[in-house]
Scaffold this motif. Structure first.
Motif, PDB file in Angstrom:
ATOM      1  N   GLY A  94       0.836  -1.208   0.000  1.00 34.96           N
ATOM      2  CA  GLY A  94       0.000   0.000   0.000  1.00 34.96           C
ATOM      3  C   GLY A  94       0.863   1.247   0.000  1.00 34.96           C
ATOM      4  O   GLY A  94       0.486   2.306   0.508  1.00 34.96           O
ATOM      5  N   GLY A 101      -0.189   4.816  -0.916  1.00 28.82           N
ATOM      6  CA  GLY A 101      -1.236   5.462  -0.112  1.00 28.82           C
ATOM      7  C   GLY A 101      -0.671   6.509   0.822  1.00 28.82           C
ATOM      8  O   GLY A 101       0.517   6.834   0.786  1.00 28.82           O
ATOM      9  N   GLN A 102      -1.569   7.038   1.653  1.00 31.42           N
ATOM     10  CA  GLN A 102      -1.224   8.115   2.577  1.00 31.42           C
ATOM     11  C   GLN A 102      -0.164   7.726   3.596  1.00 31.42           C
ATOM     12  O   GLN A 102       0.795   8.454   3.821  1.00 31.42           O
ATOM     13  CB  GLN A 102      -2.444   8.359   3.445  1.00 31.42           C
ATOM     14  N   ILE A 103      -0.368   6.591   4.252  1.00 30.28           N
ATOM     15  CA  ILE A 103       0.599   6.179   5.278  1.00 30.28           C
ATOM     16  C   ILE A 103       1.919   5.827   4.599  1.00 30.28           C
ATOM     17  O   ILE A 103       2.996   6.200   5.064  1.00 30.28           O
ATOM     18  CB  ILE A 103       0.071   4.987   6.111  1.00 30.28           C
ATOM     19  N   ASP A 120       1.983  -1.959  -4.573  1.00 26.48           N
ATOM     20  CA  ASP A 120       0.608  -1.442  -4.603  1.00 26.48           C
ATOM     21  C   ASP A 120      -0.123  -2.162  -5.723  1.00 26.48           C
ATOM     22  O   ASP A 120       0.438  -3.076  -6.342  1.00 26.48           O
ATOM     23  CB  ASP A 120       0.579   0.094  -4.727  1.00 26.48           C
ATOM     24  N   VAL A 140       0.517  -2.323   4.857  1.00 24.34           N
ATOM     25  CA  VAL A 140      -0.343  -1.139   4.981  1.00 24.34           C
ATOM     26  C   VAL A 140      -1.484  -1.193   3.962  1.00 24.34           C
ATOM     27  O   VAL A 140      -2.491  -0.518   4.113  1.00 24.34           O
ATOM     28  CB  VAL A 140       0.499   0.155   4.790  1.00 24.34           C
ATOM     29  N   GLY A 141      -1.320  -2.009   2.936  1.00 25.88           N
ATOM     30  CA  GLY A 141      -2.327  -2.090   1.875  1.00 25.88           C
ATOM     31  C   GLY A 141      -3.522  -2.912   2.310  1.00 25.88           C
ATOM     32  O   GLY A 141      -3.386  -3.939   2.974  1.00 25.88           O
ATOM     33  N   GLY A 142      -4.685  -2.459   1.909  1.00 23.50           N
ATOM     34  CA  GLY A 142      -5.889  -3.206   2.228  1.00 23.50           C
ATOM     35  C   GLY A 142      -7.079  -2.583   1.553  1.00 23.50           C
ATOM     36  O   GLY A 142      -6.935  -1.595   0.829  1.00 23.50           O
ATOM     37  N   GLN A 155      -1.376 -12.652   0.202  1.00 28.93           N
ATOM     38  CA  GLN A 155      -0.080 -12.056   0.565  1.00 28.93           C
ATOM     39  C   GLN A 155       0.654 -12.928   1.584  1.00 28.93           C
ATOM     40  O   GLN A 155       1.888 -12.973   1.595  1.00 28.93           O
ATOM     41  CB  GLN A 155      -0.272 -10.604   1.019  1.00 28.93           C
ATOM     42  N   VAL A 163      -0.646  -3.240   9.476  1.00 30.85           N
ATOM     43  CA  VAL A 163      -1.199  -1.928   9.840  1.00 30.85           C
ATOM     44  C   VAL A 163      -2.637  -1.809   9.340  1.00 30.85           C
ATOM     45  O   VAL A 163      -3.501  -1.227   9.992  1.00 30.85           O
ATOM     46  CB  VAL A 163      -0.325  -0.795   9.243  1.00 30.85           C
ATOM     47  N   ASN A 181      -6.434  -2.096   8.401  1.00 29.81           N
ATOM     48  CA  ASN A 181      -7.594  -2.543   9.179  1.00 29.81           C
ATOM     49  C   ASN A 181      -8.452  -3.543   8.417  1.00 29.81           C
ATOM     50  O   ASN A 181      -8.512  -3.471   7.191  1.00 29.81           O
ATOM     51  CB  ASN A 181      -8.447  -1.316   9.542  1.00 29.81           C
ATOM     52  N   LEU A 210      -0.320  -3.490  14.457  1.00 31.41           N
ATOM     53  CA  LEU A 210       0.008  -2.188  15.045  1.00 31.41           C
ATOM     54  C   LEU A 210      -1.046  -1.694  16.039  1.00 31.41           C
ATOM     55  O   LEU A 210      -2.183  -1.416  15.645  1.00 31.41           O
ATOM     56  CB  LEU A 210       0.158  -1.137  13.931  1.00 31.41           C
ATOM     57  N   HIS A 236      -7.350  -3.152  17.797  1.00 32.81           N
ATOM     58  CA  HIS A 236      -7.159  -1.792  17.294  1.00 32.81           C
ATOM     59  C   HIS A 236      -8.508  -1.326  16.744  1.00 32.81           C
ATOM     60  O   HIS A 236      -8.755  -1.327  15.544  1.00 32.81           O
ATOM     61  CB  HIS A 236      -6.089  -1.737  16.203  1.00 32.81           C
TER      62      HIS A 236
HETATM   63  P1  NAX Z   1      -4.807   4.683   1.626  1.00 30.43           P
HETATM   64  O1  NAX Z   1      -6.113   4.296   1.044  1.00 30.43           O
HETATM   65  O2  NAX Z   1      -4.272   6.053   1.437  1.00 30.43           O
HETATM   66  O3  NAX Z   1      -3.671   3.667   1.096  1.00 30.43           O
HETATM   67  C1  NAX Z   1      -3.879   2.306   1.001  1.00 30.43           C
HETATM   68  C2  NAX Z   1      -3.085   1.817  -0.200  1.00 30.43           C
HETATM   69  O4  NAX Z   1      -3.186   0.392  -0.251  1.00 30.43           O
HETATM   70  C3  NAX Z   1      -3.600   2.348  -1.534  1.00 30.43           C
HETATM   71  O5  NAX Z   1      -2.538   2.926  -2.267  1.00 30.43           O
HETATM   72  C4  NAX Z   1      -4.158   1.109  -2.214  1.00 30.43           C
HETATM   73  O6  NAX Z   1      -4.038   1.157  -3.618  1.00 30.43           O
HETATM   74  C5  NAX Z   1      -3.279   0.035  -1.603  1.00 30.43           C
HETATM   75  N1  NAX Z   1      -3.807  -1.319  -1.719  1.00 30.43           N
HETATM   76  C6  NAX Z   1      -5.095  -1.739  -1.738  1.00 30.43           C
HETATM   77  N2  NAX Z   1      -5.165  -3.071  -1.900  1.00 30.43           N
HETATM   78  C7  NAX Z   1      -3.892  -3.509  -1.972  1.00 30.43           C
HETATM   79  C8  NAX Z   1      -3.314  -4.780  -2.151  1.00 30.43           C
HETATM   80  N3  NAX Z   1      -4.077  -5.875  -2.299  1.00 30.43           N
HETATM   81  N4  NAX Z   1      -1.962  -4.882  -2.179  1.00 30.43           N
HETATM   82  C9  NAX Z   1      -1.194  -3.779  -2.063  1.00 30.43           C
HETATM   83  N5  NAX Z   1      -1.687  -2.541  -1.904  1.00 30.43           N
HETATM   84  C10 NAX Z   1      -3.017  -2.403  -1.854  1.00 30.43           C
HETATM   85  O7  NAX Z   1      -4.926   4.321   3.172  1.00 30.43           O
HETATM   86  P2  NAX Z   1      -3.980   4.787   4.380  1.00 30.43           P
HETATM   87  O8  NAX Z   1      -4.534   6.010   4.981  1.00 30.43           O
HETATM   88  O9  NAX Z   1      -2.566   4.764   3.946  1.00 30.43           O
HETATM   89  O10 NAX Z   1      -4.257   3.608   5.426  1.00 30.43           O
HETATM   90  C11 NAX Z   1      -3.826   2.299   5.170  1.00 30.43           C
HETATM   91  C12 NAX Z   1      -4.444   1.322   6.147  1.00 30.43           C
HETATM   92  O11 NAX Z   1      -4.012   1.602   7.485  1.00 30.43           O
HETATM   93  C13 NAX Z   1      -5.973   1.359   6.199  1.00 30.43           C
HETATM   94  O12 NAX Z   1      -6.456   0.027   6.228  1.00 30.43           O
HETATM   95  C14 NAX Z   1      -6.259   2.041   7.523  1.00 30.43           C
HETATM   96  O13 NAX Z   1      -7.516   1.700   8.032  1.00 30.43           O
HETATM   97  C15 NAX Z   1      -5.128   1.529   8.363  1.00 30.43           C
HETATM   98  N6  NAX Z   1      -4.794   2.272   9.576  1.00 30.43           N
HETATM   99  C16 NAX Z   1      -4.366   1.567  10.665  1.00 30.43           C
HETATM  100  C17 NAX Z   1      -3.917   2.165  11.810  1.00 30.43           C
HETATM  101  C18 NAX Z   1      -3.403   1.366  12.952  1.00 30.43           C
HETATM  102  O14 NAX Z   1      -3.059   1.970  13.968  1.00 30.43           O
HETATM  103  N7  NAX Z   1      -3.341   0.038  12.897  1.00 30.43           N
HETATM  104  C19 NAX Z   1      -3.951   3.641  11.955  1.00 30.43           C
HETATM  105  C20 NAX Z   1      -3.997   4.360  10.656  1.00 30.43           C
HETATM  106  C21 NAX Z   1      -4.845   3.727   9.576  1.00 30.43           C
HETATM  107  O15 NAX Z   1      -6.172   4.114   9.759  1.00 30.43           O
END
Ligand code: NAX
Length: 331
Positions: free
Chosen positions: A11, A14-16, A42, A87-89, A112, A129, A131, A155, A187
């Motif tokens: 991921g 993405g933002q993180i 990604d 981080v991807g999901g 994965q 990471v 969710n 995490l 979490h």
């Molecule tokens: P974004 O939607 O900005 O980024 C996620 C990225 O994952 C995207 O670029 C997407 O194309 C990619 N992706 C989707 N499916 C994929 C796959 N099968 N293989 C590889 N990449 C894939 O989300 P972002 O804000 O970066 O958050 C990422 C994840 O962290 C979310 O699930 C979010 O809920 C979770 N979080 C978890 C936290 C924790 O403390 N455990 C806190 C922060 C965040 O909310």
């Protein structure tokens, strides 16, 4: 010089991911003397954007960064990695049923898991990471049976750091002087931020947080709620979910896991339950842990009062339900 460590970030477009990869390349995760090779994965719709992140990594000329693999191929991404930060999901979108989101993530984490199992370096450490983080980690564990369960975590360090931050603000002390809060469980908003064993380093020595705050109603009420709901508060303020704090917490999690926790300090990690504190075995549950020589150990023997017991059980119940839901998506 040390050999480079290969770190996978899924991921990564993405933002993180955007906040996390420069931290890793600067040595925030593994230390200022540890060269790294970044593997970024990604999905195809994000390929161009992922390549843009790779271009910026080149432009940043990080001295520790010895290579970048940016790919939409999961096998290429996983090959030889020593650390995997997942981080991807699939995000929950408005109007989507919980079961539908779960089902998407179960299938992502199942595939994965197999790729990591077959292609990652032996003894690869995995941090989930995305969710639902605990349950994604559990699925990853189930479908990567040759990866030792002690190498798979999720995490909750962001929640842990948020709890430290709230106590530091309330007492007007440095956050680095507060320690040993605990995040128990999921979490999610059922997590239990526990300060019963937390302390503050003062000029008069170590003092209990409960004694210094001297307001049990706040500690048992608003404090808990603020930490539980902090993610939603960030979304409301930023119109985007937490990213820099999540990336920073992911670095803290891996750094302490690999390099060890300081003497007398524990941190919170989502790990495979062995039944400690009467938490059902077989869940990925956040516990207080200390780390040494690259291995975590659940802190034992902490007293759990009746108030805490209920909260530990409540979040365990939610995780058991999530586990059942995840399994129902497999059949
Ligand atoms: P974004 O939607 O900005 O980024 C996620 C990225 O994952 C995207 O670029 C997407 O194309 C990619 N992706 C989707 N499916 C994929 C796959 N099968 N293989 C590889 N990449 C894939 O989300 P972002 O804000 O970066 O958050 C990422 C994840 O962290 C979310 O699930 C979010 O809920 C979770 N979080 C978890 C936290 C924790 O403390 N455990 C806190 C922060 C965040 O909310």
């Amino acid at each position: 010089a040390k050999d480079p460590v290969r770190v996978l970030v899924t991921g990564a477009a993405g933002q993180i991911g955007y906040a996390l990869v420069p931290m890793i390349a600067r040595g925030v995760m593994l230390g200022p003397d540890q060269p790294v090779i970044l593997h970024m994965l990604d999905i195809p719709p994000a390929a161009e954007s992922l390549n843009g992140v790779k271009m910026e990594l080149v432009d940043a000329a990080f001295p520790l960064l010895k290579g970048v693999v940016a790919t939409t191929d999961v096998v290429e991404a996983c090959t030889g990695v020593n650390i995997a930060v997942m981080v991807g999901g699939f995000p929950r979108k408005e109007g989507m049923e919980r079961k539908d989101v779960m089902s998407k993530n179960v299938s992502i984490y199942k595939s994965q898991a197999s790729a990591l199992e077959k292609h990652a370096a032996a003894n690869c450490k995995v941090l989930v990471v995305a969710n639902p983080a605990n349950t994604n980690a559990l699925i990853l564990k189930e479908f990567a049976p040759s990866i030792p369960e002690k190498n798979i975590s999720c995490l909750t360090r962001l929640d842990h750091n948020r709890a430290l931050g709230q106590i530091s603000e309330r007492l007007n002390v440095q956050v680095s002087d507060v320690k040993n809060v605990i995040i128990w469980g999921n979490h999610s908003s059922t997590q239990y931020p526990d300060v019963n064993h937390a302390t503050v380093n003062t000029t008069a020595g170590e003092k209990a947080v409960r004694e210094l705050v001297a307001d049990d109603a706040w500690l048992n009420g608003e404090f808990i709620k603020t930490v539980q709901q902090r993610g939603a508060a960030i979304i409301k303020a930023r119109k985007l979910s937490s990213a820099l704090s999540a990336a920073s917490a992911a670095c803290d999690h891996i750094r302490d896991w690999v390099l060890g926790t300081p003497e007398g300090t524990w941190v919170s990690m989502g790990v495979y339950s062995d039944g400690s504190y009467n938490v059902p075995a077989g869940l990925i549950y956040s516990f207080p842990v200390t780390c040494q020589n690259g291995e975590w150990k659940i802190v034992q023997g902490l007293s759990i009062d009746e108030f805490s017991r209920k909260k530990l059980d409540l979040t365990a119940d939610e995780l058991s339900e999530e586990k059942a839901l995840a399994y129902s998506c497999l059949s």
